[in-house]
Design a protein around this motif. Structure first.
Motif, PDB file in Angstrom:
ATOM      1  N   TYR A 180     -10.225 -17.859  -2.700  1.00 44.95           N
ATOM      2  CA  TYR A 180     -11.591 -18.383  -2.830  1.00 44.95           C
ATOM      3  C   TYR A 180     -11.597 -19.912  -2.750  1.00 44.95           C
ATOM      4  CZ  TYR A 180     -11.784 -13.756  -4.999  1.00 44.95           C
ATOM      5  OH  TYR A 180     -11.627 -12.415  -5.263  1.00 44.95           O
ATOM      6  N   HIS A 236      -4.014  -4.826  -7.503  1.00 46.97           N
ATOM      7  CA  HIS A 236      -4.584  -4.748  -6.164  1.00 46.97           C
ATOM      8  C   HIS A 236      -3.518  -4.134  -5.270  1.00 46.97           C
ATOM      9  CE1 HIS A 236      -7.534  -6.074  -3.125  1.00 46.97           C
ATOM     10  NE2 HIS A 236      -6.486  -6.175  -2.328  1.00 46.97           N
ATOM     11  N   TRP A 237      -3.946  -3.399  -4.230  1.00 48.55           N
ATOM     12  CA  TRP A 237      -2.938  -2.822  -3.367  1.00 48.55           C
ATOM     13  C   TRP A 237      -3.347  -2.901  -1.916  1.00 48.55           C
ATOM     14  CZ3 TRP A 237      -6.324  -0.676  -6.541  1.00 48.55           C
ATOM     15  CH2 TRP A 237      -7.076   0.424  -6.132  1.00 48.55           C
ATOM     16  N   GLY A 277       0.789  -1.235   0.000  1.00 49.55           N
ATOM     17  CA  GLY A 277       0.000   0.000   0.000  1.00 49.55           C
ATOM     18  C   GLY A 277       0.813   1.273   0.000  1.00 49.55           C
ATOM     19  N   ALA A 292       3.468   4.257  -3.476  1.00 53.80           N
ATOM     20  CA  ALA A 292       2.671   5.063  -4.405  1.00 53.80           C
ATOM     21  C   ALA A 292       3.233   5.016  -5.821  1.00 53.80           C
ATOM     22  CB  ALA A 292       2.612   6.507  -3.911  1.00 53.80           C
ATOM     23  N   SER A 305      -6.199 -11.155   2.761  1.00 51.19           N
ATOM     24  CA  SER A 305      -6.305  -9.725   2.494  1.00 51.19           C
ATOM     25  C   SER A 305      -6.966  -9.484   1.144  1.00 51.19           C
ATOM     26  CB  SER A 305      -4.912  -9.097   2.520  1.00 51.19           C
ATOM     27  OG  SER A 305      -4.986  -7.712   2.291  1.00 51.19           O
ATOM     28  N   LEU A 306      -6.591 -10.295   0.167  1.00 51.17           N
ATOM     29  CA  LEU A 306      -7.155 -10.146  -1.174  1.00 51.17           C
ATOM     30  C   LEU A 306      -8.633 -10.525  -1.192  1.00 51.17           C
ATOM     31  CD1 LEU A 306      -6.738  -9.526  -4.126  1.00 51.17           C
ATOM     32  CD2 LEU A 306      -5.610 -11.721  -4.426  1.00 51.17           C
ATOM     33  N   GLU A 307      -9.054 -11.291  -0.203  1.00 49.83           N
ATOM     34  CA  GLU A 307     -10.475 -11.641  -0.108  1.00 49.83           C
ATOM     35  C   GLU A 307     -11.249 -10.599   0.692  1.00 49.83           C
ATOM     36  OE1 GLU A 307     -10.875 -15.635   1.389  1.00 49.83           O
ATOM     37  OE2 GLU A 307     -10.036 -16.538  -0.430  1.00 49.83           O
ATOM     38  N   GLY A 308     -10.550  -9.545   1.120  1.00 51.48           N
ATOM     39  CA  GLY A 308     -11.224  -8.454   1.828  1.00 51.48           C
ATOM     40  C   GLY A 308     -11.267  -8.647   3.333  1.00 51.48           C
ATOM     41  N   GLN A 345       2.802   1.739  -7.583  1.00 53.45           N
ATOM     42  CA  GLN A 345       1.401   1.543  -7.994  1.00 53.45           C
ATOM     43  C   GLN A 345       1.096   2.330  -9.257  1.00 53.45           C
ATOM     44  OE1 GLN A 345      -1.124   2.458  -4.584  1.00 53.45           O
ATOM     45  NE2 GLN A 345       0.258   1.295  -3.268  1.00 53.45           N
ATOM     46  N   ARG A 375     -16.386  -8.806  -2.225  1.00 50.58           N
ATOM     47  CA  ARG A 375     -15.707  -8.470  -0.978  1.00 50.58           C
ATOM     48  C   ARG A 375     -14.224  -8.195  -1.184  1.00 50.58           C
ATOM     49  NH1 ARG A 375     -17.113 -10.280   4.796  1.00 50.58           N
ATOM     50  NH2 ARG A 375     -15.209  -9.803   5.941  1.00 50.58           N
ATOM     51  N   SER A 376     -13.649  -8.768  -2.241  1.00 57.23           N
ATOM     52  CA  SER A 376     -12.226  -8.551  -2.510  1.00 57.23           C
ATOM     53  C   SER A 376     -11.898  -7.085  -2.738  1.00 57.23           C
ATOM     54  CB  SER A 376     -11.782  -9.376  -3.724  1.00 57.23           C
ATOM     55  OG  SER A 376     -11.647 -10.735  -3.381  1.00 57.23           O
ATOM     56  N   MET A 435     -12.774  -4.682  -0.936  1.00 60.23           N
ATOM     57  CA  MET A 435     -12.877  -3.952   0.326  1.00 60.23           C
ATOM     58  C   MET A 435     -11.748  -2.934   0.521  1.00 60.23           C
ATOM     59  SD  MET A 435     -14.670  -4.474   3.512  1.00 60.23           S
ATOM     60  CE  MET A 435     -14.781  -6.193   3.944  1.00 60.23           C
ATOM     61  N   ILE A 436     -10.499  -3.380   0.411  1.00 57.19           N
ATOM     62  CA  ILE A 436      -9.380  -2.473   0.695  1.00 57.19           C
ATOM     63  C   ILE A 436      -9.289  -1.352  -0.347  1.00 57.19           C
ATOM     64  CG2 ILE A 436      -6.854  -2.340   0.826  1.00 57.19           C
ATOM     65  CD1 ILE A 436      -6.944  -5.023   2.346  1.00 57.19           C
ATOM     66  N   PRO A 437      -9.370  -1.662  -1.645  1.00 53.53           N
ATOM     67  CA  PRO A 437      -9.387  -0.565  -2.615  1.00 53.53           C
ATOM     68  C   PRO A 437     -10.500   0.450  -2.345  1.00 53.53           C
ATOM     69  CG  PRO A 437      -8.979  -2.622  -3.748  1.00 53.53           C
ATOM     70  CD  PRO A 437      -9.235  -2.976  -2.317  1.00 53.53           C
ATOM     71  N   HIS A 465      -9.555   2.717   0.481  1.00 55.60           N
ATOM     72  CA  HIS A 465      -8.639   3.751  -0.012  1.00 55.60           C
ATOM     73  C   HIS A 465      -9.414   4.860  -0.713  1.00 55.60           C
ATOM     74  CE1 HIS A 465      -4.604   2.422   0.932  1.00 55.60           C
ATOM     75  NE2 HIS A 465      -4.870   1.183   0.523  1.00 55.60           N
ATOM     76  N   VAL A 524      -3.180   7.983  -2.793  1.00 49.46           N
ATOM     77  CA  VAL A 524      -1.899   7.276  -2.898  1.00 49.46           C
ATOM     78  C   VAL A 524      -1.499   7.331  -4.363  1.00 49.46           C
ATOM     79  CG1 VAL A 524      -0.647   5.148  -2.372  1.00 49.46           C
ATOM     80  CG2 VAL A 524      -2.525   5.878  -0.909  1.00 49.46           C
TER      81      VAL A 524
END
Ligand SMILES: Cc1cc2nc3c(=O)[nH]c(=O)nc-3n(C[C@H](O)[C@H](O)[C@H](O)COP(=O)(O)O)c2cc1C
Ligand code: SF4
Ligand code: FES
Lengths: 468, 204, 787
Positions: free
Chosen positions: A216, A177-178, A139, A142, A194-197, A145, B23-24, B26-28, B31, B170
């Motif tokens: 998944y 994804h970040w 994250g 910057a 994390s990638l699954e939220g 990304q 749900r994936s 979520m983090i984006p 942000h 960011v």
């Protein structure tokens, strides 16, 4: 700055005349643009790959034995082979969460040559039948990304990603994804959570590994940025050319960041297996030795999680089969150098604080033990420690990692090495990593601790009274 | 405070559509919320929950796990000074001390004028350039007291407005997948077979 | 003091050969089951491994690391967590080595490092896994001299549950339960590492119908239940295992009392029924048993007012009334009591030649549903398709909801739902069709004509879950829809979901409609003065009969009304004689759950005042009427039952009734009448759906202080577009009217109801919707105006 001068476009990077598999474009100002990439043989590796059967490409990668650069060092080709037959879809997750203390290479690769990474992802997807790729970038990065986003957009527009890539039958999407700041998310199962939220807590459930049960719940290959960046070169030059560099067990090159008290701290692409730590720290084409008038006290050979080495270990090469028995690991290609001015307990504290702070909180030993170690250590550093605290450090460590713990040998102290790895009571390596610096420092430099603490008898506090 | 604006909601839907499961995203999306308001508001978390199909408690559970998300207003510029080993070996502690003096706040504090929030950070993957810091995730390398002072002065004077967006933003470049180029995203459980190109024959 | 939530559920399963795995535990050869975790095998072997996060009914997370054992691996013995390591052929497990002991002690010390150790003032003290294991597996001392974590002391996270984060050891049990079992992830871990803490979202409480379970499974005193806080200490608790009769799921519980007062129920892991879980209504309505409003003395009406009197006088009055109204005695109710109570009242009805008995109040399904092939909870959860023709199970039969949710979410069972509004299971349904009341049969027919649906239904066992989804529509629509499914899937089985605790038992032992006289017919007769003596056996028609007018006319039309009850219900206030009844926990006997499972209920405290078990009252009356049955003890009643009720009677006296219960087949019922077809919508705007919510005005809830406040209150839910059309909006008040009657209700807008449907909760504080419901019409169409 000193000899050679660090690369104006890639801060900290030094070229030198060595084989360059992944850094060949770092010297070019516009190395991150698709124009420059195409002008310098970009996407040729992919074209060649697509011209062959996926299985052949997979074989090529296998025979090159590209050791994973994320820390575990597992050969990429073999990992791809671990996906269960007949289970679809399969995913690729690119681990660009680089945050291991001392590690600095994946960020450069993403900022300086994003298309090389993208091409690597595409080759991996093609070879292993992966139908979607997620490029997980840390994250806080910057610029990386932005560069990767731009590269993805250009590559999509130019037909290198997405539907019918380069007019072939091959189609795959790459999604950027970040993250949002959590070291532990670099651990592959946490990365998937994390990638699954979800909260980035490792979910390691032996005997299931991501290749079998991942994103998944589907087969998922997790590879490091540097690992994948090797693929384009490999496809163009072939595995024979790749294995011709380095040794049979550690072929090719690897990127290493050397930081701390050396003349030329920097990032170097070195030859695997043959280059020694002495070459790297003292060689003129590398770090050029210690700072003026200083001597080497100790160094961390493979990122903050690696047990420390002494000058005794300088002649070891970058070769896992030799570094392991010597009591440490190569990890993520990060060497942190301490000269004779270094306050050892304080240095250890900076690492232990890191791992305690980065604990995901799942495992009791890591969550409670890590913080406990940090508290005791900082008391000692502040001169408020007692001799009892020194044993207590080892006691707490014992609750995180049972049994004997790896460390380097020391002629001066007359102690033999205890080989890597250690046993652990935790799910992932964050817990043990909080103990690593404590144990190394205390084993190799105990006197520096003893001179800090006051002798005192310990008054035990009795536990859980509990009602009656 | 704010739920996602209509424009950002549209963007959010676009981002969600890239993932096999909503749900994936979520983090984006968190942000995105932080980019909109400078920090993550409760309303935004509730809204994100609706968008990805999670309860607000789950959204907050995920969000609060990660360092970068702030749940209260912070300065226009968040300055993260790295304090992990390599930087510590190269004098990070002194730099932090100097920064506190210069800005007149302790680590974690925000200046009166709401311009700066000062934080101690962990390894930023620039270890060879120690000591280093990030301003809204833009690097400064081999930082000296002097270079720190001029950084702060430049930021105050707005001389770096083009390089450093205000806190929340960011990356300034977003991925956008042209619909006609997209290979196609499918819910994992709807995929039964190998990709048709994975059939033992060369794809080209 | 284990209350059975750990382990017992997995104990009674024996490994079947194909998936048997041989391992050694501490040198002993052991047969484990393929796929199970080491800890399950060691538990079965009686080799206790300490644990905090592991729970046999939830997926393993390996969080606390307390359950470390040693397993021989390629590189010598390795430490592994036994809760997440599957057994493997030839595996060598040791739970007793120095290494293991050291690890376990270390783990306890670390867990105690930040634990406040305030055991003396902690509800959990004395029954605390952390405390117990600190003694059995701990180091005996703590060397942690640093400052401990500090959080605000107990904070309410819902109306029923308090959270003390300082005591929490982060085992993920409560959060996992909320996410995985209840499906209400309203609590979550927040922050990270050493600051990790369980929290709700600000201003969004943990308002789950199942929140009490988190208190029971919390391995420390972090979660406490408001109704139990500081009530008693474990060491002066007495407990007996029983069956919850709040609804007809029949969850197994332990009833715990202190100083002759019930202070707590805890769920017991009964494999065929509740898996250790309880709903909050069942868990906390023990407060009603202790309520000051309980009836304590018999009362007779003396010139207009109910006046306390002796049992003798009261029973004489009743006997006289019964004698005078020979042949016209009616008994309504019995579903609240035990099988034994209902049985003796049925015998009394026989004795006085009554042809008017019914345990339901025109608010269920015809008893004939028991004549259809019956399913069990387990068989339903093991079928490949479940067809829901029922009310929202989350609201009416919460633990059945949990079982079916688990089946759909984790075991691949496909749910087909046909309802008039979304339910708690809609999110997990394979197909969910929302339709207008009265159209169920047509919807089912057209669903079944869809090839994919037919393929699914043909793919394996089918269970029809049948209940009364709407009190403002005739039961015949549901019955018709059930038959529609049965004709398409002849081998399908039916799980009747009638809500009242022992309704199936009461109907089975003789309080079923006689000669076609169901509750409606009886009430009708009463309203025409054709009932001489109307006995209300724990029944309150004035509150529970959907057609309020009919109930009113009946109660006033009956010449003599006798109420046997625990509280002075609305109907009891109109009675000529009121007899105080012993409540749950005050009497022994058996009860029957919705699948026909007979299990025991126990007496734990002495009955309030002079109240008695219903069966005693019936026996006494029979004696006074000169028809002495000769029974004076419960055992004698059960003897009579076992000799006269076939398999049902056998179940009542079976010792298994004291554990998981015994399935008893109900007496054959007359075939169900083919139900009515769809009714065309009249000129009115909306079709009314009246359905139950978990918390309502029922005596058990209203008299439990901690639950009373949870009733949502009267309202009408409309589709947002409908609301807009009539100029109403969320929170505005509208008039709902039909045939001259009108009620004023606040509006809720939700897409959970289809257009054209008005959803109103049953028996809530506020205007009574039942005044619009008339037995005369099969559906209730209403006009709604925003004035
Ligand atoms: C605590 C922890 C942190 C890690 N961080 C990273 C990381 O930042 N980047 C990375 O590539 N791998 C990281 N790894 C290793 C990954 O788990 C995984 O092994 C690796 O990404 C696999 O890619 P490779 O096979 O190409 O090396 C980490 C592992 C652990 C236990
Ligand atoms: S070792 Fe630490 S970081 Fe790793 S899973 Fe356990 S608690 Fe989390
Ligand atoms: S230690 Fe500071 S950037 Fe790595």
């Amino acid at each position: 700055m000193s000899a050679g001068g660090t690369n104006p476009f890639a801060p900290g990077f030094y070229e030198g005349n060595r084989p360059r598999v992944v850094t060949s474009r770092f010297g070019l100002e516009d190395s991150h643009t698709i124009e420059r990439y195409l002008a310098t043989g970009g996407y040729d590796g992919l074209r060649r790959a697509l011209g062959r059967a996926a299985s052949e490409v997979h074989e090529e990668v296998k025979s090159a034995t590209i050791l994973g650069r994320g820390g575990a060092g597992f050969p990429a080709g073999n990992k791809w082979g671990l996906t269960p037959a007949g289970v679809w879809p399969r995913y690729l997750v690119v681990n660009g969460d680089e945050s291991e203390p001392g590690t600095y290479k994946d960020r450069l690769l993403m900022e300086r040559d994003p298309h090389q990474l993208i091409e690597g992802c595409l080759i991996a997807c093609y070879a292993a039948g992966l139908s979607q790729c997620f490029l997980y970038i840390r994250g806080e990065m910057a610029l990386a990304q932005e560069r990767v986003a731009k590269a993805l957009n250009d590559a999509y527009a130019a037909g290198y990603i997405g539907r019918n890539i380069m007019g072939s039958r091959f189609s795959v999407d790459i999604v950027l994804h970040w993250g949002a700041g959590a070291y532990v998310v670099g651990e592959e199962t946490a990365l998937i959570e994390s990638l699954e939220g979800n909260r980035g807590m490792p979910r390691l459930k032996p005997p299931y590994f991501p290749a079998a049960v991942g994103l998944y719940g589907k087969p998922t290959i997790v590879n490091n940025v540097e690992t994948l960046s090797n693929l384009p070169w490999l496809m163009v030059n072939g595995s024979a050319a790749y294995t011709a560099i380095g040794t049979a067990t550690s072929p090719g090159t690897r990127m290493v960041a050397v930081s701390g008290h050396v003349k030329r701290p920097g990032v170097y692409e070195i030859v695997n297996g043959t280059t020694t730590f002495r070459d790297l720290l003292f060689g003129e084409e590398f770090c050029g030795g210690m700072r003026e008038g200083r001597t080497l006290k100790a160094f961390v050979p493979g990122g903050g999680s690696a047990p420390w080495f002494l000058p005794d270990q300088l002649d070891l090469p970058f070769e896992a089969s030799q570094v392991g028995p010597a009591g440490s690991m190569l990890g993520s290609g990060a060497v942190m150098v301490m000269d004779d001015t270094t306050d050892i307990p304080r240095a250890a504290l900076t690492l232990t604080r890191f791992y305690a702070h980065e604990s995901c909180g799942k495992c009791t030993p890591c969550r409670e033990g890590g913080t406990w170690l940090e508290r005791i250590l900082s008391r000692i550093v502040d001169g408020k420690g007692t001799d009892a605290d020194l044993d207590q450090l080892l006691e707490v460590g014992g609750s995180i990692c049972p049994g004997s713990f790896p460390h380097a040998s020391s002629e001066a102290l007359g102690i033999p090495a205890v080989p890597f790895p250690y046993r652990m009571n935790t799910i992932c390596f964050v817990g043990p990593s909080a103990y690593v610096p404590v144990h190394s420092a205390l084993t190799l430099f105990r006197s520096e601790f003893e001179s800090r603490v006051t002798r005192r008898v310990r008054i035990p506090v009795t536990a859980a009274g509990g009602g009656e | 405070m704010a739920r996602l604006s209509d424009e950002n909601t549209k963007l959010a839907r676009e981002i969600i559509a890239r993932y096999p499961k909503p749900r994936s995203a979520m983090i984006p999306l968190l942000h995105l919320a932080q980019e909109q308001d400078g920090w993550v508001t409760e309303d935004a978390m509730a809204h994100i929950g609706e968008l990805v199909g999670a309860t607000p408690a789950e959204v907050y559970g995920t969000a609060s796990f990660y360092e970068m998300f702030k749940f209260h207003p912070v300065g226009k510029y968040v300055i993260n000074i790295c304090g992990t080993m390599s930087c510590a070996l190269m004098g990070a502690e002194d730099l932090m001390h100097h920064a506190e003096q210069k800005l007149g706040v302790r680590m974690g504090g925000t200046t009166e004028d709401g311009m700066f929030t000062l934080e101690r950070a962990e390894c930023q993957a620039a270890c060879t350039e120690a000591p280093c810091l990030q301003t809204n995730y833009r690097f400064s390398f081999r930082v000296t007291n002097e270079s720190f002072d001029s950084l702060v002065d430049d930021l105050r004077a707005g001389r770096l407005d083009n390089e450093v967006p205000s806190h929340g933003t960011v990356a300034r470049v977003r991925q956008s997948i042209p619909p006609d180029r997209q290979a196609g995203i499918h819910p994992p459980d709807e995929v039964r077979d190998a990709p048709e190109w994975f059939d033992g024959r060369p794809a080209l | 003091m284990s209350t059975g939530t750990d382990g017992t559920g997995t104990e009674n399963e024996v490994p079947s050969d194909p998936n048997a795995v041989s391992i050694t535990v501490n040198g002993r050869a052991v047969t484990a089951r393929k796929g199970e975790m080491i800890i399950a095998a060691t538990d079965r072997e009686g080799e206790y491994v300490p644990r905090f996060c592991y729970h046999p009914r939830m997926s393993p997370v390996g969080m606390c690391r307390q359950c470390m054992v040693e397993v021989d691996g390629p590189r010598g013995p390795m430490m592994v967590v036994s809760c997440m390591t599957p057994v493997a052929e030839g595996q060598v497990v040791r739970t007793d080595t120095e290494q293991v002991k050291r690890a376990q002690e270390g783990m306890i010390e670390l867990l105690l490092a930040n634990h406040p150790l305030d055991c003396p003032v902690c509800d959990k003290g004395g029954e605390c896994p952390l405390q117990d294991q600190a003694f059995s597996h701990g180091p005996g001392e703590s060397r942690f001299v640093e400052e401990k974590r500090h959080y605000e002391k107990p904070i309410p996270i819902s109306d029923l549950v308090f959270l003390d984060r300082e005591r929490c050891i982060l085992c993920d049990r409560c959060t996992r339960f909320a996410r995985e079992v209840a499906g209400d992830p309203l609590i979550s871990f927040t922050q990270r590492g050493n600051n990790t803490q369980v929290m709700t979202f600000p201003d969004e409480p943990f308002s789950s119908y199942f929140s009490g379970n988190t208190v029971q499974i919390c391995p420390v005193g972090a979660l406490t239940a408001q109704p139990y806080r500081f009530k008693a200490r474990p060491w002066d608790l007495e407990q007996r295992e029983s069956t919850c009769t709040t609804c007809s799921v029949g969850c197994r519980v332990v009833v715990q009392s202190s100083r002759d007062e019930i202070v707590r129920y805890q769920g017991v892991d009964s494999d065929p029924v509740n898996w250790g879980w309880l709903c909050d209504r069942g868990r906390f309505d023990f407060q009603a048993v202790n309520s000051a409003n309980r009836l304590e003395k018999p009362m007779v009406r003396v010139n207009g007012t109910l006046t306390e009197t002796s049992w003798t006088a009261a029973l004489d009055a009743v006997a006289r009334a019964m004698r005078e109204s020979a042949g016209s005695v009616a008994v309504l109710g019995g579903a609240r009591g035990t099988n034994e109570d209902a049985f003796m009242w049925a015998r009394l009805a026989d004795a006085v030649g009554s042809t008017m008995t019914d345990a339901q109040l025109d608010d269920g399904l015809p008893a004939s549903v028991f004549g259809l092939p019956q399913a069990t909870i387990d068989s339903a959860c093991a079928s490949s398709t479940v067809v829901l023709l029922a009310p929202d199970l989350k609201e009416e039969l919460p633990v059945l909801h949990i079982r079916l949710r688990d089946a759909a979410a984790h075991r691949g069972v496909r749910i087909i739902e046909v309802a008039s509004h979304e339910s708690g299971l809609t999110a997990h349904a394979w197909k969910s069709v929302l339709c207008e009341p009265g159209t169920q049969q047509d919807v089912v027919r057209s669903l079944l004509s869809d090839p994919t649906v037919r393929a699914q239904v043909g793919s394996g066992p089918v269970t029809v879950v049948a209940g009364r989804p709407n009190l403002a529509e005739s039961a015949s629509f549901t019955v018709a829809a059930v038959h529609e499914v049965l004709s398409a899937a002849p081998s399908a089985r039916v799980l009747p979901v009638l809500r009242r605790g022992n309704v199936r038992g009461a109907l089975s032992v003789g309080l079923a409609p006689r000669a076609g006289n169901d509750a409606a017919a009886i009430l009708d007769a009463a309203s025409h003065g054709k009932v001489g003596c109307l006995v209300l056996l724990g029944a309150d028609p004035l509150t529970d009969v959907p057609d309020a007018g009919l109930a009113r006319r009946a109660v006033s039309g009956a010449r003599f009304v006798v109420a046997v009850d625990t509280f002075l219900s609305g109907s009891a206030q109109q009675a000529d004689v009121v007899l105080p009844a012993a409540a749950f926990g005050e009497k022994e006997g058996t009860t029957t759950n919705l699948e026909g499972r007979v299990s025991n209920v126990v007496q734990k405290i002495t009955p309030r005042g002079t109240s008695r078990a219903d069966w005693m009252v019936a026996a006494e009356l029979m004696r006074l009427l000169g028809q002495d049955s000769g029974v004076t003890t419960l055992a004698q009643v059960q003897q009579m039952m076992s000799s006269s009720l076939g398999s049902f009677g056998a179940a009542v006296v079976s010792p298994d009734a004291r554990r998981n219960g015994v399935l008893a087949s109900s007496p054959p019922a007359p075939p169900a009448p083919a139900g009515a077809g769809a009714v065309p919508r009249n000129s009115y705007d909306f079709r009314l759906v009246v359905s139950r919510r978990l918390y309502d005005g029922a005596a058990g809830t209203a008299n439990s202080p901690s639950l009373a406040g949870l009733a949502p209150g009267a309202s009408v839910t409309l589709h947002p577009l409908d609301a807009e059309r009539i100029g109403a909006s969320e929170g505005s008040t509208v008039t709902v009217s039909a045939s001259g009657q009108g009620v004023r209700l606040p509006v809720l807008c939700s897409g959970a109801v289809p257009r054209g449907v008005a959803l109103v909760p049953f028996n809530q504080p506020g205007d009574d919707i039942r005044s619009l419901v008339s037995r005369g019409s099969d559906v209730t169409d209403v006009r709604i105006e925003a004035k």
